[in-house]
Write an enzyme that holds these catalytic residues in place. Sequence first.
Site, PDB file in Angstrom:
ATOM      1  N   GLU A 141     -50.244 -57.501  -8.452  1.00 19.80           N
ATOM      2  CA  GLU A 141     -49.302 -56.888  -9.386  1.00 19.80           C
ATOM      3  C   GLU A 141     -48.811 -57.891 -10.435  1.00 19.80           C
ATOM      4  O   GLU A 141     -48.621 -57.534 -11.605  1.00 19.80           O
ATOM      5  CB  GLU A 141     -48.104 -56.282  -8.632  1.00 19.80           C
ATOM      6  CG  GLU A 141     -48.452 -55.059  -7.799  1.00 19.80           C
ATOM      7  CD  GLU A 141     -48.969 -53.892  -8.638  1.00 19.80           C
ATOM      8  OE1 GLU A 141     -48.701 -53.859  -9.848  1.00 19.80           O
ATOM      9  OE2 GLU A 141     -49.655 -53.026  -8.078  1.00 19.80           O
ATOM     10  N   TYR A 192     -41.102 -51.931 -11.896  1.00 17.77           N
ATOM     11  CA  TYR A 192     -42.436 -51.415 -11.568  1.00 17.77           C
ATOM     12  C   TYR A 192     -43.068 -52.213 -10.423  1.00 17.77           C
ATOM     13  O   TYR A 192     -43.542 -51.629  -9.438  1.00 17.77           O
ATOM     14  CB  TYR A 192     -43.363 -51.460 -12.789  1.00 17.77           C
ATOM     15  CG  TYR A 192     -44.789 -51.194 -12.391  1.00 17.77           C
ATOM     16  CD1 TYR A 192     -45.210 -49.908 -12.066  1.00 17.77           C
ATOM     17  CD2 TYR A 192     -45.698 -52.235 -12.265  1.00 17.77           C
ATOM     18  CE1 TYR A 192     -46.500 -49.658 -11.642  1.00 17.77           C
ATOM     19  CE2 TYR A 192     -46.988 -51.998 -11.844  1.00 17.77           C
ATOM     20  CZ  TYR A 192     -47.393 -50.711 -11.534  1.00 17.77           C
ATOM     21  OH  TYR A 192     -48.672 -50.484 -11.091  1.00 17.77           O
ATOM     22  N   ASP A 243     -44.992 -47.514 -14.759  1.00 18.29           N
ATOM     23  CA  ASP A 243     -45.529 -48.417 -15.776  1.00 18.29           C
ATOM     24  C   ASP A 243     -45.972 -47.587 -16.979  1.00 18.29           C
ATOM     25  O   ASP A 243     -45.650 -46.402 -17.089  1.00 18.29           O
ATOM     26  CB  ASP A 243     -46.688 -49.233 -15.208  1.00 18.29           C
ATOM     27  CG  ASP A 243     -47.899 -48.378 -14.855  1.00 18.29           C
ATOM     28  OD1 ASP A 243     -47.781 -47.130 -14.806  1.00 18.29           O
ATOM     29  OD2 ASP A 243     -48.984 -48.957 -14.645  1.00 18.29           O
TER      30      ASP A 243
END
Length: 348
Positions: free
Chosen positions: A33, A113, A131
């Site tokens: 991520e 997010y 996102d």
Amino acid sequence: MDFSKKIINWYKKNYRKLPWRKTKNPYYILVSEFMLQQTKVSQSIKYYSNFIKKFPNINKLARAKEKDVLKEWEGLGYYSRAINLHSFSKKLKNNIFPKKYKELIKYKGIGPYTGAAIASICFNEVIPAIDGNALRVFSRYLGIFNDITSTKTKNTFRIIILKMMNSESPGLFNQAIMDIGSILCTPKKTKCLLCPVKDSCFSIKNGTVDKLPIKRRIKSIKHRFFYYIFICDSDKNIYLNKRSKKDIWKGLYDFPLIESKNKLTIHEIIEKICKKFRLIVSNIMIIFKIKHKLTHQILFIQFLNCEILQNLKKKIFFDNFFLIQHNKIGEFPFPRPIILFLKHEKMI
């Protein structure tokens, strides 16, 4: 069949086979991520595999030197991500990984997010990961014409999506939205006919697919001019500096630098070298040029080979710079333009 079941069923058959999808290990998901912030999936895959190989667990990352972490990140860009990831690993108490969204977002670099993605995928917390893909999918699906870059709009989306989520498989729900946005509901050339929820999509019914989402005007592009001074002593040792200012490439290494808002002539560059570094330049030559584009910046970069009259060994001519042996230069993490320069000069 409701929205969440349709998209999860679609996802199970059509999901992107990505290396971090094979696990629910929170450390692996965290690394992926962080890399996916501001970076395309295709570019992140190789870096992810190499990074995990070098730092296979949170302990190994915490014990690593920042220089080595940045070296593995070299070329991926947005280096504050690597610094924040490294910082996170060192701050964990007793190596206990936070399991809740509210705990995760306390750490620098983990925004709403990223925190929601980790909490939902790894720990099954029911929270939407919102996102750009999610904002695009839901603005089109629901027919929301508000500016998706505003905090108020994002909070509205969060409330709406939470009601639509599958409470049993929140991680699958969030990943399904990610993939629908990446594969079908793309910014251009959408594949609406293949969408699992096309029959209930506002934009398909009303012909507004190309009109949504609504974004505020993008910031203007800033131009910067970088003049790197390549200086080495009589033993071919090279002067380097670690960037410490809160700017692009913080934590990376570079050469003595003259920066300007405007393009400089050779004479102006020599004057600035003399003034900034207190050096007397006998000769200067441009040896490499490159234009480097960033999100809201364009860097016009020149590398200059300088002949200096002073004996550099007897004079400390600028702070924070140090000498390294030329054959050790490959051990340091550099911005991409400097990597290209070093390759051009066959130094790495």
